[in-house]
Design an enzyme around this catalytic site. Structure first.
Site, PDB file in Angstrom:
ATOM      1  N   ASN A  17       0.839  -1.217   0.000  1.00  0.00           N
ATOM      2  CA  ASN A  17       0.000   0.000   0.000  1.00  0.00           C
ATOM      3  C   ASN A  17       0.864   1.253   0.000  1.00  0.00           C
ATOM      4  O   ASN A  17       0.532   2.247  -0.646  1.00  0.00           O
ATOM      5  CB  ASN A  17      -0.957   0.000   1.197  1.00  0.00           C
ATOM      6  CG  ASN A  17      -2.209  -0.801   0.904  1.00  0.00           C
ATOM      7  OD1 ASN A  17      -3.071  -0.360   0.159  1.00  0.00           O
ATOM      8  ND2 ASN A  17      -2.287  -1.995   1.476  1.00  0.00           N
ATOM      9  N   LEU A  91       1.480  -2.349  12.685  1.00  0.00           N
ATOM     10  CA  LEU A  91       1.095  -3.367  13.667  1.00  0.00           C
ATOM     11  C   LEU A  91       0.573  -2.844  14.994  1.00  0.00           C
ATOM     12  O   LEU A  91      -0.209  -3.511  15.653  1.00  0.00           O
ATOM     13  CB  LEU A  91       2.320  -4.214  14.036  1.00  0.00           C
ATOM     14  CG  LEU A  91       3.058  -4.996  12.983  1.00  0.00           C
ATOM     15  CD1 LEU A  91       4.177  -5.773  13.638  1.00  0.00           C
ATOM     16  CD2 LEU A  91       2.111  -5.905  12.267  1.00  0.00           C
ATOM     17  N   ILE A  94      -1.520   3.184  18.119  1.00  0.00           N
ATOM     18  CA  ILE A  94      -1.003   4.550  17.989  1.00  0.00           C
ATOM     19  C   ILE A  94      -1.109   5.221  19.364  1.00  0.00           C
ATOM     20  O   ILE A  94      -2.191   5.246  19.966  1.00  0.00           O
ATOM     21  CB  ILE A  94      -1.823   5.354  16.944  1.00  0.00           C
ATOM     22  CG1 ILE A  94      -1.756   4.662  15.569  1.00  0.00           C
ATOM     23  CG2 ILE A  94      -1.301   6.786  16.841  1.00  0.00           C
ATOM     24  CD1 ILE A  94      -0.365   4.552  14.973  1.00  0.00           C
ATOM     25  N   ASN A 108      -6.450   4.763   8.410  1.00  0.00           N
ATOM     26  CA  ASN A 108      -6.021   3.370   8.327  1.00  0.00           C
ATOM     27  C   ASN A 108      -6.822   2.691   7.234  1.00  0.00           C
ATOM     28  O   ASN A 108      -7.979   3.050   6.994  1.00  0.00           O
ATOM     29  CB  ASN A 108      -6.268   2.648   9.660  1.00  0.00           C
ATOM     30  CG  ASN A 108      -5.801   1.198   9.619  1.00  0.00           C
ATOM     31  OD1 ASN A 108      -4.690   0.904   9.165  1.00  0.00           O
ATOM     32  ND2 ASN A 108      -6.650   0.272  10.059  1.00  0.00           N
ATOM     33  N   HIS A 110      -8.292  -1.023   6.010  1.00  0.00           N
ATOM     34  CA  HIS A 110      -8.601  -2.346   6.552  1.00  0.00           C
ATOM     35  C   HIS A 110      -9.197  -3.203   5.429  1.00  0.00           C
ATOM     36  O   HIS A 110     -10.088  -2.732   4.704  1.00  0.00           O
ATOM     37  CB  HIS A 110      -9.607  -2.205   7.710  1.00  0.00           C
ATOM     38  CG  HIS A 110      -9.893  -3.509   8.383  1.00  0.00           C
ATOM     39  ND1 HIS A 110      -9.050  -4.058   9.326  1.00  0.00           N
ATOM     40  CD2 HIS A 110     -10.911  -4.391   8.235  1.00  0.00           C
ATOM     41  CE1 HIS A 110      -9.548  -5.208   9.740  1.00  0.00           C
ATOM     42  NE2 HIS A 110     -10.678  -5.435   9.091  1.00  0.00           N
ATOM     43  N   GLU A 180      -7.468  -2.157  -2.513  1.00  0.00           N
ATOM     44  CA  GLU A 180      -6.793  -1.264  -1.554  1.00  0.00           C
ATOM     45  C   GLU A 180      -5.829  -0.336  -2.268  1.00  0.00           C
ATOM     46  O   GLU A 180      -5.771   0.863  -1.966  1.00  0.00           O
ATOM     47  CB  GLU A 180      -6.000  -2.086  -0.526  1.00  0.00           C
ATOM     48  CG  GLU A 180      -6.848  -2.926   0.402  1.00  0.00           C
ATOM     49  CD  GLU A 180      -5.997  -3.661   1.414  1.00  0.00           C
ATOM     50  OE1 GLU A 180      -5.081  -3.045   1.992  1.00  0.00           O
ATOM     51  OE2 GLU A 180      -6.229  -4.862   1.632  1.00  0.00           O
TER      52      GLU A 180
HETATM   53  C1  GRF Z   1      -3.350  -4.522   3.990  1.00  0.00           C
HETATM   54  O1  GRF Z   1      -4.214  -5.586   3.719  1.00  0.00           O
HETATM   55  C2  GRF Z   1      -4.058  -3.461   4.783  1.00  0.00           C
HETATM   56  O2  GRF Z   1      -5.423  -3.396   4.526  1.00  0.00           O
HETATM   57  C3  GRF Z   1      -3.840  -3.924   6.192  1.00  0.00           C
HETATM   58  O3  GRF Z   1      -2.558  -4.490   6.224  1.00  0.00           O
HETATM   59  C4  GRF Z   1      -2.222  -4.925   4.918  1.00  0.00           C
HETATM   60  C5  GRF Z   1      -0.929  -4.266   4.571  1.00  0.00           C
HETATM   61  O4  GRF Z   1      -0.410  -4.775   3.370  1.00  0.00           O
HETATM   62  N1  GRF Z   1      -4.016  -2.829   7.114  1.00  0.00           N
HETATM   63  P1  GRF Z   1       0.857  -4.102   2.696  1.00  0.00           P
HETATM   64  O5  GRF Z   1       1.989  -4.143   3.709  1.00  0.00           O
HETATM   65  O6  GRF Z   1       0.504  -2.720   2.331  1.00  0.00           O
HETATM   66  O7  GRF Z   1       1.151  -4.963   1.503  1.00  0.00           O
END
Ligand code: GRF
Length: 232
Positions: A17, A91, A94, A108, A110, A180
């Protein structure tokens, strides 16, 4: 033309992402990833930032108070004049001081339609396992503001993703991740545009969100996606 809004991306894992945000950055010019922050030394996201000349930091959280971690985060964020924080597979919790300093300025993403399939412990493949076990025909992607809990902040944008009869966790995760990568940069643009204008962001209108057709083909770089998260 207004300068791009400096943003920080917090990531603990592969950072696909983050990569989508970096790739989109020159297209819109609404934001610039000023820094990448992780809680893990080996996070691939750090390298993604460093490879395009961005500052990348590790702020360890184990055996430290949230107050201490928060103080260190705020120093780094101030150094880069960060206006908006984008969590992308980060992880950890915050710290309250950061939430307070960036009220409605932390997002964030999800990989499910919150409030379903969210909360502490719903991370990585577990989210998609729960979706498949529930038998729903539609899952989704949610972008929400971050508060002091997991996955409870108000929703900024939400799109649907179909669950297909032969889906397994890997195929579903890949389809969701693809969405995403399109949604998060679009929402980042939307929020940063409002921040630059000094106004509160309006709700993101997903009906104007033109995302590419979703297919069941797995991402080629899916191996770099997050393996284990607490906040997803
Ligand atoms: C994604 O699925 C996001 O929605 C979640 O954690 C994952 C992160 O994936 N919060 P990446 O590290 O961006 O590939």
């Amino acid at each position: 033309m207004k300068p791009p809004v400096p943003v920080a991306v917090f990531a603990s894992g592969g950072g696909t992402n983050l990569q989508a945000l970096l790739d989109h950055e020159p297209v819109s010019g609404e934001y610039r990833v000023a820094m990448v922050l992780s809680d893990r030394e080996g996070a691939a996201a750090l390298e993604r930032g460093l490879s395009v000349g961005r500052d990348a930091y590790v702020i360890e959280t184990d055996a430290r108070s949230l107050t201490d971690v928060g103080r260190q985060m705020l120093e780094r964020l101030a150094d880069h004049d960060v206006q908006v924080i984008l969590l992308a597979g980060y992880l950890k919790m915050i710290p309250p001081a950061v939430v307070a300093a960036y009220e409605r300025r932390i997002l964030n993403i999800h990989p499910a339609p919150l409030p379903s399939f969210g909360g502490k412990g719903m991370y990585g493949p577990r989210v998609h396992e729960a979706v498949l076990a529930s038998g729903v025909e539609v899952t989704g992607v949610t972008v929400h503001y971050v508060d002091e809990d997991y996955d409870t902040g108000s929703i900024v944008a939400q799109v649907s993703v179909p669950v297909r009869p032969r889906d397994d966790v890997a195929s579903l995760a890949a389809r969701v991740l693809k969405v995403e990568h399109q949604l998060y940069p679009a929402v980042a643009d939307h929020v940063c545009r409002a921040v630059a204008e000094g106004v509160e962001p309006s709700p993101f209108d997903v009906t104007h969100f033109d995302f590419a057709p979703v297919t069941s083909h797995p991402q080629t770089d899916h191996s770099k996606s997050i393996e284990e998260t607490e906040r997803t």
